[in-house]
Design an enzyme around this catalytic site. Structure first.
Site, mmCIF file in Angstrom:
data_model
loop_
_atom_site.group_PDB
_atom_site.id
_atom_site.type_symbol
_atom_site.label_atom_id
_atom_site.label_comp_id
_atom_site.label_asym_id
_atom_site.label_seq_id
_atom_site.Cartn_x
_atom_site.Cartn_y
_atom_site.Cartn_z
ATOM 1 N N GLU A 14 0.078 -5.176 6.059
ATOM 2 C CA GLU A 14 0.974 -5.510 5.556
ATOM 3 C C GLU A 14 2.017 -6.316 6.135
ATOM 4 O O GLU A 14 2.264 -7.348 5.671
ATOM 5 C CB GLU A 14 1.719 -4.018 5.860
ATOM 6 C CG GLU A 14 1.051 -3.391 4.176
ATOM 7 C CD GLU A 14 1.362 -2.018 4.988
ATOM 8 O OE1 GLU A 14 2.033 -1.120 5.517
ATOM 9 O OE2 GLU A 14 1.230 -0.802 3.592
ATOM 10 N N THR A 58 0.919 -1.055 -0.381
ATOM 11 C CA THR A 58 -0.131 -0.123 -0.199
ATOM 12 C C THR A 58 0.989 1.709 0.266
ATOM 13 O O THR A 58 2.069 1.300 0.583
ATOM 14 C CB THR A 58 -0.872 -0.074 1.088
ATOM 15 O OG1 THR A 58 -1.910 -1.015 1.188
ATOM 16 C CG2 THR A 58 -1.964 0.936 1.507
ATOM 17 N N GLY A 59 0.371 2.141 -0.929
ATOM 18 C CA GLY A 59 1.413 3.548 -0.681
ATOM 19 C C GLY A 59 1.697 3.745 -1.870
ATOM 20 O O GLY A 59 1.386 3.489 -3.026
ATOM 21 N N LYS A 97 6.667 0.765 8.741
ATOM 22 C CA LYS A 97 6.158 1.282 8.007
ATOM 23 C C LYS A 97 4.234 1.579 8.501
ATOM 24 O O LYS A 97 4.347 1.331 9.689
ATOM 25 C CB LYS A 97 5.462 -0.422 7.672
ATOM 26 C CG LYS A 97 6.932 -0.742 6.210
ATOM 27 C CD LYS A 97 6.105 -2.615 5.894
ATOM 28 C CE LYS A 97 5.151 -2.149 5.251
ATOM 29 N NZ LYS A 97 4.745 -1.382 4.443
ATOM 30 N N GLY A 98 3.329 1.417 7.660
ATOM 31 C CA GLY A 98 1.935 2.036 8.410
ATOM 32 C C GLY A 98 1.777 3.334 8.309
ATOM 33 O O GLY A 98 0.760 4.139 8.566
ATOM 34 N N GLY A 99 3.275 4.011 7.255
ATOM 35 C CA GLY A 99 1.916 6.009 7.118
ATOM 36 C C GLY A 99 0.871 5.628 6.994
ATOM 37 O O GLY A 99 0.631 7.170 6.682
ATOM 38 N N THR A 144 4.585 4.705 -3.574
ATOM 39 C CA THR A 144 5.274 3.461 -4.574
ATOM 40 C C THR A 144 5.070 2.383 -4.788
ATOM 41 O O THR A 144 5.097 1.514 -5.895
ATOM 42 C CB THR A 144 6.898 2.628 -3.118
ATOM 43 O OG1 THR A 144 6.765 4.766 -2.848
ATOM 44 C CG2 THR A 144 8.177 2.792 -4.010
ATOM 45 N N ASP A 180 7.981 3.444 5.222
ATOM 46 C CA ASP A 180 8.232 4.813 5.361
ATOM 47 C C ASP A 180 9.574 5.137 5.968
ATOM 48 O O ASP A 180 10.863 6.470 6.086
ATOM 49 C CB ASP A 180 7.373 4.886 6.694
ATOM 50 C CG ASP A 180 5.723 4.586 6.429
ATOM 51 O OD1 ASP A 180 5.739 5.817 5.240
ATOM 52 O OD2 ASP A 180 5.590 4.517 6.938
ATOM 53 N N GLY A 221 6.408 -0.955 -0.224
ATOM 54 C CA GLY A 221 6.989 0.686 0.728
ATOM 55 C C GLY A 221 7.081 0.530 1.675
ATOM 56 O O GLY A 221 7.082 -0.513 2.582
HETATM 57 C C1 5RP Z 1 0.940 2.508 4.267
HETATM 58 C C2 5RP Z 1 2.564 1.887 4.037
HETATM 59 C C3 5RP Z 1 3.631 2.388 3.473
HETATM 60 O O1 5RP Z 1 4.049 1.372 2.397
HETATM 61 C C4 5RP Z 1 4.292 3.355 3.267
HETATM 62 O O2 5RP Z 1 3.696 4.221 3.999
HETATM 63 C C5 5RP Z 1 5.413 4.054 2.251
HETATM 64 O O3 5RP Z 1 4.508 4.684 2.080
HETATM 65 P P1 5RP Z 1 4.806 5.164 0.243
HETATM 66 O O4 5RP Z 1 5.416 4.591 -0.430
HETATM 67 O O5 5RP Z 1 3.980 6.164 -0.417
HETATM 68 O O6 5RP Z 1 6.570 6.431 0.680
HETATM 69 O O7 5RP Z 1 3.174 1.181 5.344
HETATM 70 O O8 5RP Z 1 0.654 1.681 5.538
#
Ligand code: 5RP
Length: 219
Positions: free
Chosen positions: A103, A28-29, A94-96, A31, A84, A82
């Site tokens: 995940e 998720t995210g 992770k978890g942004g 990337t 964080d 991806g």
């Molecule tokens: C979502 C996540 C994402 O992998 C993480 O936030 C990175 O996101 P991005 O690719 O938008 O920087 O853990 O819960």
């Protein structure tokens, strides 16, 4: 390359790790979204996917890529997602995007975890990015007190956010995570915590890092 180009470059590089004829775990995210768009180009070569969030499932389906319930598949060859933050040991925060629980589940069900990230995510020590913790709503105050007592930092409720599982997120600010495995274990042991965003007990197996001059592979 700018940051968006780095994300696209690692997403393209991750296609090399897709095992033909198998189920692929998809994260998720932004990337992971780049990866989904790349996966669409070879969708005929895979059996399907398991997604780590409703948002990713929708994007996959929008491309006509089959999405299966985790309970309906025997296994997942590779999980691509991806992060964080990452350190050189491939311990991740992770978890942004708030999808940390699914995940971690999809990563646990996968033979291999390939993390894709731009170079801004590589740090010497984890913790600058507030560490997300998914919590059962009724346990919010209890968990916040226990976090302060057991690892320190400053847990802050992610306002107006509910996870795909119907829970809340506490983001722990001002942490300096010197022992990621230990911190993950301590957080796992707090009653009311569903999942924490540290992926250190089971880190990524491979990191594809987008840099100015191309994609570096760390393992
Ligand atoms: C979502 C996540 C994402 O992998 C993480 O936030 C990175 O996101 P991005 O690719 O938008 O920087 O853990 O819960």
């Amino acid at each position: 390359m700018n940051q968006d180009e780095m994300k696209q470059a690692v997403a393209r590089a991750a296609i090399e790790y897709v095992v033909p004829g198998t189920i692929i775990g998809v994260g998720t995210g932004s990337t992971a979204n780049c990866f989904i768009d790349e996966l669409a180009k070879i969708k005929g070569k895979i059996e399907g996917t398991v997604a780590s969030s409703v948002a990713s499932a929708e994007r996959l389906k929008g491309h006509g890529i089959p999405v299966f319930d985790l309970n309906a598949v025997d296994g997942i060859s590779v999980y691509i997602d991806g992060a964080d933050e990452t350190n050189k040991h491939l311990h991740l925060v992770k978890g942004g995007g708030g999808a940390l629980t699914r995940e971690k589940i999809v990563a646990a069900a996968s033979d291999k975890f390939v993390c894709i990230a731009d170079e801004s995510k590589l740090v010497d020590r984890l913790g600058k990015f507030p560490l997300p913790v998914e919590v059962i709503p009724m346990a919010r105050s209890l968990v916040a007190r226990e976090i302060i007592k057991k690892i320190g930092g400053e847990p802050v409720l992610r306002e107006g956010f509910t996870t795909d599982n119907g829970n809340i997120i506490l983001d722990i600010h001002n942490l300096d995570i010197m022992e990621p495995v230990k911190t993950e274990e301590i957080l796992n042991g707090i009653t009311g915590v569903v999942t924490n965003g540290l992926f250190a007990i089971k880190p990524a197996n491979i990191l594809l890092l987008g840099c100015q001059d191309g994609v570096r592979t760390l393992e």
